[in-house]
Write a protein that holds these residues in place. Structure first.
Motif, PDB file in Angstrom:
ATOM      1  N   GLN A  39       0.839  -1.182   0.000  1.00 37.62           N
ATOM      2  CA  GLN A  39       0.000   0.000   0.000  1.00 37.62           C
ATOM      3  C   GLN A  39       0.877   1.235   0.000  1.00 37.62           C
ATOM      4  O   GLN A  39       1.655   1.455   0.938  1.00 37.62           O
ATOM      5  CB  GLN A  39      -0.937   0.025   1.211  1.00 37.62           C
ATOM      6  CG  GLN A  39      -1.945   1.152   1.167  1.00 37.62           C
ATOM      7  CD  GLN A  39      -3.055   0.986   2.185  1.00 37.62           C
ATOM      8  OE1 GLN A  39      -2.911   0.288   3.183  1.00 37.62           O
ATOM      9  NE2 GLN A  39      -4.193   1.612   1.911  1.00 37.62           N
ATOM     10  N   ALA A  40       0.742   1.997  -1.075  1.00 36.80           N
ATOM     11  CA  ALA A  40       1.465   3.258  -1.186  1.00 36.80           C
ATOM     12  C   ALA A  40       0.593   4.385  -0.622  1.00 36.80           C
ATOM     13  O   ALA A  40      -0.630   4.251  -0.569  1.00 36.80           O
ATOM     14  CB  ALA A  40       1.809   3.531  -2.649  1.00 36.80           C
ATOM     15  N   PRO A  41       1.206   5.478  -0.215  1.00 34.22           N
ATOM     16  CA  PRO A  41       0.424   6.597   0.345  1.00 34.22           C
ATOM     17  C   PRO A  41      -0.661   7.063  -0.618  1.00 34.22           C
ATOM     18  O   PRO A  41      -0.394   7.303  -1.804  1.00 34.22           O
ATOM     19  CB  PRO A  41       1.482   7.679   0.553  1.00 34.22           C
ATOM     20  CG  PRO A  41       2.749   6.942   0.738  1.00 34.22           C
ATOM     21  CD  PRO A  41       2.650   5.746  -0.156  1.00 34.22           C
ATOM     22  N   GLY A  42      -1.867   7.150  -0.119  1.00 36.07           N
ATOM     23  CA  GLY A  42      -2.976   7.636  -0.921  1.00 36.07           C
ATOM     24  C   GLY A  42      -3.536   6.643  -1.919  1.00 36.07           C
ATOM     25  O   GLY A  42      -4.410   6.998  -2.722  1.00 36.07           O
ATOM     26  N   ASP A  89       7.581   1.338  -6.682  1.00 35.48           N
ATOM     27  CA  ASP A  89       7.480   0.197  -5.770  1.00 35.48           C
ATOM     28  C   ASP A  89       7.466   0.638  -4.313  1.00 35.48           C
ATOM     29  O   ASP A  89       7.271  -0.184  -3.414  1.00 35.48           O
ATOM     30  CB  ASP A  89       8.646  -0.764  -5.986  1.00 35.48           C
ATOM     31  CG  ASP A  89       8.634  -1.427  -7.354  1.00 35.48           C
ATOM     32  OD1 ASP A  89       9.712  -1.539  -7.975  1.00 35.48           O
ATOM     33  OD2 ASP A  89       7.545  -1.831  -7.799  1.00 35.48           O
ATOM     34  N   THR A  90       7.683   1.915  -4.069  1.00 35.54           N
ATOM     35  CA  THR A  90       7.667   2.434  -2.707  1.00 35.54           C
ATOM     36  C   THR A  90       6.300   2.232  -2.075  1.00 35.54           C
ATOM     37  O   THR A  90       5.280   2.641  -2.635  1.00 35.54           O
ATOM     38  CB  THR A  90       8.027   3.933  -2.697  1.00 35.54           C
ATOM     39  OG1 THR A  90       9.376   4.083  -3.152  1.00 35.54           O
ATOM     40  CG2 THR A  90       7.886   4.524  -1.309  1.00 35.54           C
ATOM     41  N   ALA A  91       6.280   1.578  -0.917  1.00 35.11           N
ATOM     42  CA  ALA A  91       5.022   1.251  -0.250  1.00 35.11           C
ATOM     43  C   ALA A  91       5.341   0.534   1.059  1.00 35.11           C
ATOM     44  O   ALA A  91       6.484   0.147   1.303  1.00 35.11           O
ATOM     45  CB  ALA A  91       4.149   0.362  -1.125  1.00 35.11           C
ATOM     46  N   VAL A  92       4.303   0.339   1.860  1.00 34.91           N
ATOM     47  CA  VAL A  92       4.396  -0.586   2.992  1.00 34.91           C
ATOM     48  C   VAL A  92       3.948  -1.947   2.469  1.00 34.91           C
ATOM     49  O   VAL A  92       2.890  -2.056   1.850  1.00 34.91           O
ATOM     50  CB  VAL A  92       3.531  -0.141   4.174  1.00 34.91           C
ATOM     51  CG1 VAL A  92       3.655  -1.149   5.316  1.00 34.91           C
ATOM     52  CG2 VAL A  92       3.944   1.250   4.645  1.00 34.91           C
ATOM     53  N   TYR A  93       4.759  -2.951   2.707  1.00 37.47           N
ATOM     54  CA  TYR A  93       4.487  -4.299   2.221  1.00 37.47           C
ATOM     55  C   TYR A  93       3.995  -5.169   3.374  1.00 37.47           C
ATOM     56  O   TYR A  93       4.574  -5.170   4.472  1.00 37.47           O
ATOM     57  CB  TYR A  93       5.744  -4.898   1.595  1.00 37.47           C
ATOM     58  CG  TYR A  93       6.055  -4.343   0.236  1.00 37.47           C
ATOM     59  CD1 TYR A  93       6.485  -3.031   0.072  1.00 37.47           C
ATOM     60  CD2 TYR A  93       5.898  -5.122  -0.911  1.00 37.47           C
ATOM     61  CE1 TYR A  93       6.753  -2.505  -1.185  1.00 37.47           C
ATOM     62  CE2 TYR A  93       6.165  -4.612  -2.169  1.00 37.47           C
ATOM     63  CZ  TYR A  93       6.585  -3.305  -2.299  1.00 37.47           C
ATOM     64  OH  TYR A  93       6.845  -2.789  -3.546  1.00 37.47           O
ATOM     65  N   VAL A 112       9.156  -0.157   2.341  1.00 32.35           N
ATOM     66  CA  VAL A 112      10.130  -0.188   1.249  1.00 32.35           C
ATOM     67  C   VAL A 112      10.112   1.187   0.587  1.00 32.35           C
ATOM     68  O   VAL A 112       9.055   1.658   0.158  1.00 32.35           O
ATOM     69  CB  VAL A 112       9.796  -1.280   0.222  1.00 32.35           C
ATOM     70  CG1 VAL A 112      10.702  -1.156  -1.003  1.00 32.35           C
ATOM     71  CG2 VAL A 112       9.931  -2.653   0.854  1.00 32.35           C
ATOM     72  N   THR A 113      11.268   1.812   0.521  1.00 36.03           N
ATOM     73  CA  THR A 113      11.389   3.117  -0.110  1.00 36.03           C
ATOM     74  C   THR A 113      12.455   3.034  -1.200  1.00 36.03           C
ATOM     75  O   THR A 113      13.601   2.658  -0.918  1.00 36.03           O
ATOM     76  CB  THR A 113      11.763   4.197   0.904  1.00 36.03           C
ATOM     77  OG1 THR A 113      10.779   4.239   1.948  1.00 36.03           O
ATOM     78  CG2 THR A 113      11.832   5.571   0.233  1.00 36.03           C
ATOM     79  N   VAL A 114      12.052   3.357  -2.421  1.00 37.36           N
ATOM     80  CA  VAL A 114      12.976   3.331  -3.557  1.00 37.36           C
ATOM     81  C   VAL A 114      13.200   4.776  -3.993  1.00 37.36           C
ATOM     82  O   VAL A 114      12.296   5.434  -4.518  1.00 37.36           O
ATOM     83  CB  VAL A 114      12.426   2.493  -4.717  1.00 37.36           C
ATOM     84  CG1 VAL A 114      13.476   2.403  -5.834  1.00 37.36           C
ATOM     85  CG2 VAL A 114      12.035   1.110  -4.234  1.00 37.36           C
TER      86      VAL A 114
END
Length: 116
Positions: A39-42, A89-93, A112-114
């Motif tokens: 889940q990515a922000p927003g 791909d930045t998101a909470v996994y 995960v932050t890219v």
């Protein structure tokens, strides 16, 4: 009751790799399809990859060819190897189990932050 413990997230540059781990109880690991979601922000949470109890895997189109899901039967852990990472791909996994009645509970996830 905690069913899964996710770990392995972090900050990585575009094109880099990370391996996420999802530790589960023996019963859940052996009985259920286990899937990774993010889940990515927003944005809404989306399925990334899933693996059946016998190891059959499926992937979202956005990660196919870059991510690999696998099971370690000795450690009752499901891994998500992520290569060629992109900023999107930045998101909470999160990982969870799947059954005919739907998804299981959610753990705390791993960030995960890219980014360069």
């Amino acid at each position: 009751q905690v069913q899964f413990v996710e770990s392995g997230g972090g900050l990585v540059q575009p094109g880099g790799s990370l391996r996420l781990s999802c530790a589960a109880s023996t019963y859940i690991f052996n009985s259920y399809t286990i899937s990774w979601h993010r889940q990515a922000p927003g944005k809404q949470r989306e399925m990334v990859a899933r693996i059946s109890p016998i190891g059959s895997a499926t992937y979202a189109i956005s990660v196919a060819g870059r991510f690999t899901i696998s099971r370690d039967y000795g450690r009752t852990t499901v891994y998500l190897q992520m290569n060629s990472l992109k900023p999107e791909d930045t998101a909470v996994y999160y990982c969870t189990r799947e059954s005919s009645s739907g998804l299981g509970s959610w753990g705390q996830g791993t960030q995960v932050t890219v980014s360069s």
